[in-house]
Scaffold this motif. Sequence first.
Motif, PDB file in Angstrom:
ATOM      1  N   VAL A 142       9.652   8.193   3.089  1.00 16.40           N
ATOM      2  CA  VAL A 142       8.869   8.940   3.966  1.00 16.40           C
ATOM      3  C   VAL A 142       9.002   9.559   4.878  1.00 16.40           C
ATOM      4  O   VAL A 142       9.152  10.527   5.483  1.00 16.40           O
ATOM      5  CB  VAL A 142       7.878   8.452   4.300  1.00 16.40           C
ATOM      6  CG1 VAL A 142       6.457   8.309   4.749  1.00 16.40           C
ATOM      7  CG2 VAL A 142       6.980   7.567   2.689  1.00 16.40           C
ATOM      8  N   ARG A 183       8.927  -2.364   0.867  1.00 14.24           N
ATOM      9  CA  ARG A 183       8.550  -1.307   2.319  1.00 14.24           C
ATOM     10  C   ARG A 183       9.557  -0.554   2.772  1.00 14.24           C
ATOM     11  O   ARG A 183       8.681   0.237   2.952  1.00 14.24           O
ATOM     12  CB  ARG A 183       7.637  -2.411   2.904  1.00 14.24           C
ATOM     13  CG  ARG A 183       7.334  -2.525   4.199  1.00 14.24           C
ATOM     14  CD  ARG A 183       6.478  -3.419   4.934  1.00 14.24           C
ATOM     15  NE  ARG A 183       5.130  -3.899   4.199  1.00 14.24           N
ATOM     16  CZ  ARG A 183       4.984  -4.580   3.592  1.00 14.24           C
ATOM     17  NH1 ARG A 183       5.698  -5.776   4.000  1.00 14.24           N
ATOM     18  NH2 ARG A 183       3.377  -4.773   2.766  1.00 14.24           N
ATOM     19  N   LEU A 187       9.880   2.781   0.569  1.00 14.44           N
ATOM     20  CA  LEU A 187       8.592   3.868   0.631  1.00 14.44           C
ATOM     21  C   LEU A 187       9.048   4.220   2.543  1.00 14.44           C
ATOM     22  O   LEU A 187       9.261   5.168   2.169  1.00 14.44           O
ATOM     23  CB  LEU A 187       7.503   2.767   0.505  1.00 14.44           C
ATOM     24  CG  LEU A 187       6.160   3.756   0.765  1.00 14.44           C
ATOM     25  CD1 LEU A 187       6.367   4.846  -0.246  1.00 14.44           C
ATOM     26  CD2 LEU A 187       5.379   2.896   0.714  1.00 14.44           C
ATOM     27  N   ASP A 188       9.289   3.812   3.075  1.00 17.31           N
ATOM     28  CA  ASP A 188       9.364   3.702   4.785  1.00 17.31           C
ATOM     29  C   ASP A 188      10.463   4.840   4.344  1.00 17.31           C
ATOM     30  O   ASP A 188      10.207   5.903   5.192  1.00 17.31           O
ATOM     31  CB  ASP A 188      10.101   2.766   5.688  1.00 17.31           C
ATOM     32  CG  ASP A 188       8.407   2.057   5.901  1.00 17.31           C
ATOM     33  OD1 ASP A 188       7.718   1.870   5.513  1.00 17.31           O
ATOM     34  OD2 ASP A 188       8.707   1.003   6.541  1.00 17.31           O
ATOM     35  N   ASP A 229       0.935  -0.713   0.178  1.00 15.10           N
ATOM     36  CA  ASP A 229      -0.089  -0.148  -0.336  1.00 15.10           C
ATOM     37  C   ASP A 229       0.533   1.612  -0.269  1.00 15.10           C
ATOM     38  O   ASP A 229       1.243   1.623   0.788  1.00 15.10           O
ATOM     39  CB  ASP A 229      -0.323  -0.010   1.019  1.00 15.10           C
ATOM     40  CG  ASP A 229      -1.772  -1.251   1.325  1.00 15.10           C
ATOM     41  OD1 ASP A 229      -2.222  -1.369   0.268  1.00 15.10           O
ATOM     42  OD2 ASP A 229      -2.208  -1.375   2.313  1.00 15.10           O
ATOM     43  N   GLY A 230       0.593   1.944  -1.107  1.00 13.18           N
ATOM     44  CA  GLY A 230       1.607   3.059  -0.854  1.00 13.18           C
ATOM     45  C   GLY A 230       2.699   3.299  -2.133  1.00 13.18           C
ATOM     46  O   GLY A 230       2.737   4.268  -2.330  1.00 13.18           O
ATOM     47  N   LEU A 231       2.344   2.293  -3.002  1.00 10.98           N
ATOM     48  CA  LEU A 231       3.508   2.220  -3.878  1.00 10.98           C
ATOM     49  C   LEU A 231       2.413   2.015  -5.025  1.00 10.98           C
ATOM     50  O   LEU A 231       1.757   0.898  -4.981  1.00 10.98           O
ATOM     51  CB  LEU A 231       4.208   1.078  -3.706  1.00 10.98           C
ATOM     52  CG  LEU A 231       5.264   0.868  -2.465  1.00 10.98           C
ATOM     53  CD1 LEU A 231       6.837   0.160  -3.024  1.00 10.98           C
ATOM     54  CD2 LEU A 231       5.912   2.886  -2.883  1.00 10.98           C
ATOM     55  N   LYS A 232       2.865   2.683  -6.204  1.00  8.74           N
ATOM     56  CA  LYS A 232       1.909   2.367  -7.487  1.00  8.74           C
ATOM     57  C   LYS A 232       3.238   2.409  -8.650  1.00  8.74           C
ATOM     58  O   LYS A 232       3.398   3.477  -8.806  1.00  8.74           O
ATOM     59  CB  LYS A 232       1.030   3.057  -7.637  1.00  8.74           C
ATOM     60  CG  LYS A 232      -0.283   3.402  -8.671  1.00  8.74           C
ATOM     61  CD  LYS A 232      -1.569   3.805  -7.976  1.00  8.74           C
ATOM     62  CE  LYS A 232      -2.464   3.372  -9.830  1.00  8.74           C
ATOM     63  NZ  LYS A 232      -3.334   2.342  -9.325  1.00  8.74           N
TER      64      LYS A 232
END
Lengths: 327, 327, 327, 327
Positions: free
Chosen positions: C292, C285, C288-289, C23-26
């Motif tokens: 962010v 993941r 992304l972390d 979730d959060g990556l596309k």
Amino acid sequence: MKIGIIGLGRIGKTHLKAIQKIDGLKVIAVSDIDEKQCNQIAEENKIPYSYIDYNKLIANKEVEAIWICSPSKLHYEQVSAALEHKKYVFCEKPLEIEIDKITALLNSFSDIDKRLMIGFNKRFDSEFIEAKKNIAKIGVPTIVKITSRDPAPPTLAYLKTSGGLFKDMTIHDFDMSRFIVEDDVVEVYATGSINYIEGIDGVDIDTAMVTLKFKNGIICTIDNSRQSPYGYDQRLEILGTLGMLQVNNKKVNHNSFYTTQGKQSSVYQNFFLERYADAYEQEARAFLDCVVTKREFPATAYDALKALELAEACKKSLLENRAVRIS
Amino acid sequence: MKIGIIGLGRIGKTHLKAIQKIDGLKVIAVSDIDEKQCNQIAEENKIPYSYIDYNKLIANKEVEAIWICSPSKLHYEQVSAALEHKKYVFCEKPLEIEIDKITALLNSFSDIDKRLMIGFNKRFDSEFIEAKKNIAKIGVPTIVKITSRDPAPPTLAYLKTSGGLFKDMTIHDFDMSRFIVEDDVVEVYATGSINYIEGIDGVDIDTAMVTLKFKNGIICTIDNSRQSPYGYDQRLEILGTLGMLQVNNKKVNHNSFYTTQGKQSSVYQNFFLERYADAYEQEARAFLDCVVTKREFPATAYDALKALELAEACKKSLLENRAVRIS
Amino acid sequence: MKIGIIGLGRIGKTHLKAIQKIDGLKVIAVSDIDEKQCNQIAEENKIPYSYIDYNKLIANKEVEAIWICSPSKLHYEQVSAALEHKKYVFCEKPLEIEIDKITALLNSFSDIDKRLMIGFNKRFDSEFIEAKKNIAKIGVPTIVKITSRDPAPPTLAYLKTSGGLFKDMTIHDFDMSRFIVEDDVVEVYATGSINYIEGIDGVDIDTAMVTLKFKNGIICTIDNSRQSPYGYDQRLEILGTLGMLQVNNKKVNHNSFYTTQGKQSSVYQNFFLERYADAYEQEARAFLDCVVTKREFPATAYDALKALELAEACKKSLLENRAVRIS
Amino acid sequence: MKIGIIGLGRIGKTHLKAIQKIDGLKVIAVSDIDEKQCNQIAEENKIPYSYIDYNKLIANKEVEAIWICSPSKLHYEQVSAALEHKKYVFCEKPLEIEIDKITALLNSFSDIDKRLMIGFNKRFDSEFIEAKKNIAKIGVPTIVKITSRDPAPPTLAYLKTSGGLFKDMTIHDFDMSRFIVEDDVVEVYATGSINYIEGIDGVDIDTAMVTLKFKNGIICTIDNSRQSPYGYDQRLEILGTLGMLQVNNKKVNHNSFYTTQGKQSSVYQNFFLERYADAYEQEARAFLDCVVTKREFPATAYDALKALELAEACKKSLLENRAVRIS
């Protein structure tokens, strides 16, 4: 302590070897109906007395303790005679396959717990002792599962006089269940089948599954097979309120081969002579210790009686297709 | 194939996730009495239809197949309605806890084997499939031992309406025994005890040991516990004429620590959502395959009936302290 | 975060699949020289942009982060371009096989540790993370042994442009050694041989044994083989002052067969796509972390440089038959 | 065959016990500088001759074979004297720590391969024999990994006269590598560190990693540690063209405990007296067999020489931080 051994078959020779490793025990007499073998073993091991007639061994005043390793049907007579001659006695299992005779022994000899030890060898095995010692690690036991499978069946001739699988083979496991659970059984259910041995239909079964319900609520199963293609299987598993404990089998070696076929590792030890070699030695050591310290033996005629009662109840359960209460 | 799901609790969500991984299956409708949750799940997953009333989902003409993941007591009614609406149906176990109702379903829908699949998820687990596929390596099976222990018990409230341990938990293992043995049971014996859960005396047991005797002579035991401190325990062991087969548990990780305390390795996977994650996916895939190829489902209402009969017989055995014949 | 992927070979597709689970990556753009495949993947996955020319993907203003999964020789150019376009970048290993180029990157982009992450996937594997987290259980490490063996070798064509075993395969293990030991290497010794692959004499070796001596005194060995008939072998063993830690391989299944041949159990998982499926997801993941939270990536260009330096030193050690000091 | 034993320390007593189990071997003389202990052991074991002066034992005409179990520094002198007196000789490892002296022995006694056996006990261990016998299952070996870690270090006093870790401890593993690989080493690289023992800086190392490159291309590593908190570690791993072979350690027991902490199983056997108890017996049996059949011993002075050469080369490698060629 001076020992006499009656019966020099496979198990008699195993005990002879075990006893010889214990400081403080000395075999001074042997008896077997095979005169030639008996004399030969006596000679090889520098054992002064060799008899065909076991009564002479029992009557020998130098002999302090007697190891009874003869066929089961002779046990009662020999044990009685030996106890009457004030000997200490070690008797291979089964002590007897008739309950009345064990009761008679218990009634006749008030100090029998300190005079007669029964060959429940699994009680002397370091693996099971270790398990019992550490049982608190898994809290209070709730389910006990005993697996006991022989590599290959005995002869049909042997089976016909063995008293049946429950008295001949499961007897060890009944005793093991009592050793672990330390309580009495209130109900048994047994079922069985024939899978391996030709010609035993009507004589015996070769595969069995027993459920024992103990007074304290613990449920125990025993599964037996007269044939185990992967080796002697002697496992114990205990579920408790805090965990599970397993006693696993011993492998012949610790080599593993990894190929396109997966991982291949060793078979289990073949049979009781390998698996319990050390237990036979510990058994003889415990015998001596108890005599010296005047303590009760760790496996008594009472234990033999309780195991035999379970065997009888299972036999009834199997024949009558029903659960049987133990009073 | 367009799917509707009734019930979006833990297991409903698990099935939703599993279905989404299968090409050819698409969830287009969901229903749950919790309107807010239902709408939220629908929105997050771009599911066009969201209903409080499951009847509307069943009546939706676009929906071709329905996944019933509601509480057990609603299964019968919902399955009946869905079958009447000519839907394909997947129903979580237990299909029903009353035998008559399953019989009624079987009588009402002649093509039920191709229309209704039961959620016996263990049948779709790669470990058990692998075992069944390779069973000939150990010859002809003689003893089957199934161990099934949950990490921790459900709530007392749940237990009171569950139909009892045999119908709620052992039901999976009864089906597994039939999956492996491929024959009918002729006699059962069940015993149980209470070890973990306070307040269930008179309501249910939390520990059980079941013996099943199959027509072909195979003996099967199932041992259950509502609590397993070392993780979810889902083992299978089969003794055969040529060897033994074991399906072992899966560990959380493959790290081992060797210290003065011995070797320490990982706990087992915690519960069914982890252990059977892949099986749920395979289950959905099998559903689709059977519909497409017009084959009978691998787990039918008949299988549910047979498992429930065993549960009933075990309940009777436990209550009456006796072995029970299955006619 | 909107992602573009350059390169849709085996590893590119693996990353695509992993990213889609987060979730959060596309993924919004893909690029590959195989136009047909590129368009097809874009269509199947509803990815709006599909390019033959990767420069267009890099120039796309909507793309925030780029996954570089192209052949190694293109990495430097693509990473440079992407960083210049102010993108976040994930680059598969090896970042480069020439040290100077990595140094150039480090010099050109001062914030590179927060902008470029390297695909050292083993750092994201739960098994190795678990090991590192629990290392104190075995006290202070003294010997680290890394085993890394591929099931089967790549093509000769691939090998010829791979930069050699140390840069292509051991590179992961060099990084793993640094991940575990958290210090610098002062001396390396490498030896190798050819056992599996015909025609690579003079091109490369297929079997290697490396010894690394770290500044803090820890000794590490890495053994590699391009062929492992029993499956992908990814073990780690650490001896410490208080014990030993092992990370073992994962089996395909948990079935065991016990017969007269011993115990047979499953092969190991076949290769990295199975073994590290979850690690690829964790990697995405973590990417992304870090973005962010504006933290440094767990695997940076600096880590790539250090691993490459070890590869160079090992190459020299092998060619010159001697230990090589790292300054 | 009548045996004399020189040296009745821990290893001398171990050999005495092993010899007594072999039919055909009989200890008739013992010698030790501790007169009281020597006489006591002689008495307890009914050994007729007991000497303080080992020369008298060597000169005793009844003695046919001599077991040299004295401190290493006396080996050369005692072996020489015994060979001159035409005795068969068993000498504990290391035969010598100076290469010249072994060369001298080889030059002086042309039939030394049939007269002097070296105590490389691992060659007689059933696990390693099993591995060697089945090596073809894994094709042609490519990598051999030997792990040898002692539970706890000897005294500093012992270490100071031991000749160093390579000659004292690794010597067994050098021999094991030759036993398995059956070829000569062409290059060695050794590194080491100090992790466990205070006060040995400048005297010796306590942790070592050795790489051996054999003429046939096989690469072998040996890792040693003077301390192993989890028990005596004696593993062997061989990678071959068709698979991998592992010899694992032996556990003290086969109990496993499963709790919320995971699975806990037994420590390994503590040290060589337990681990190699049976190997010492097989060693004595092999000695007798070779003498009777006039065959060369399985472990000769030549083997001792080759192992010592490797130890010397490793010492040089460690000191000079470089790979060392063996000519």
